[in-house]
Scaffold this motif. Structure first.
Motif: not given
Length: 165
Positions: A39-44, A48-57, A64-69, A73-78
């Protein structure tokens, strides 16, 4: 279903701020935390909340501007929190250019025709769903969480009260 663009903007502005409160509590070390194999790690999950993973929007024409699906994930929480904040702001800016009539347009979404107002509602619910998962993983990783719809145990205690059981 959202019937006005302003209703979506107000709702998502509040919900995204709640999500950001949690993302700001993550630590770099906690991102690797995974409590169940496969299952997803906390980082993954946070990413997942950062970008429109399913392309819904994107499928309904919200540009809008977002990282590619597929981006890792970055190794930095910040960095995750900053990317989320930038994406949410860009999404709200893009939505502000829509008319209320745009919410009535329909698109095929997961094999069904959804009006854009419904797609926006389901997008918000999707985020709230994963935010709930995030709080559970955060607790399991030993992190404090932030109150979203009410105070956490720690927030009750800071107010000099005992959290209800």
């Amino acid at each position: 279903m959202f019937r006005t663009v302003q209703d979506f903007i107000e709702d998502y502005r509040d919900e995204s701020q709640n999500t950001l409160k949690l993302l700001n509590l993550l630590t770099d070390e906690s991102l690797k935390s995974a409590n169940t194999p496969g299952f997803r790690s906390l980082g993954h999950l946070a990413w997942h909340l950062v970008h429109d993973d399913a392309g819904m929007l994107r499928r309904i024409g919200l540009d809008f501007k977002a990282p590619p699906a597929g981006a890792e994930p970055p190794e930095s929480a910040a960095a995750i929190a900053a990317a989320y904040r930038e994406t949410a702001e860009s999404m709200l800016e893009a939505a502000s250019r829509w008319s209320d009539e745009k919410l009535l347009e329909s698109h095929n979404m997961f094999g069904r025709n959804w009006q854009n107002g419904l797609t926006l509602l389901m997008f918000v619910k999707h985020e709230v769903h994963h935010r709930g998962q995030l709080t559970v993983l955060m607790r399991q990783a030993g992190l404090q969480t932030a109150g979203v719809y009410g105070p956490t145990k720690e927030e009750w205690e800071k107010m000099g009260m005992t959290a209800p059981k």
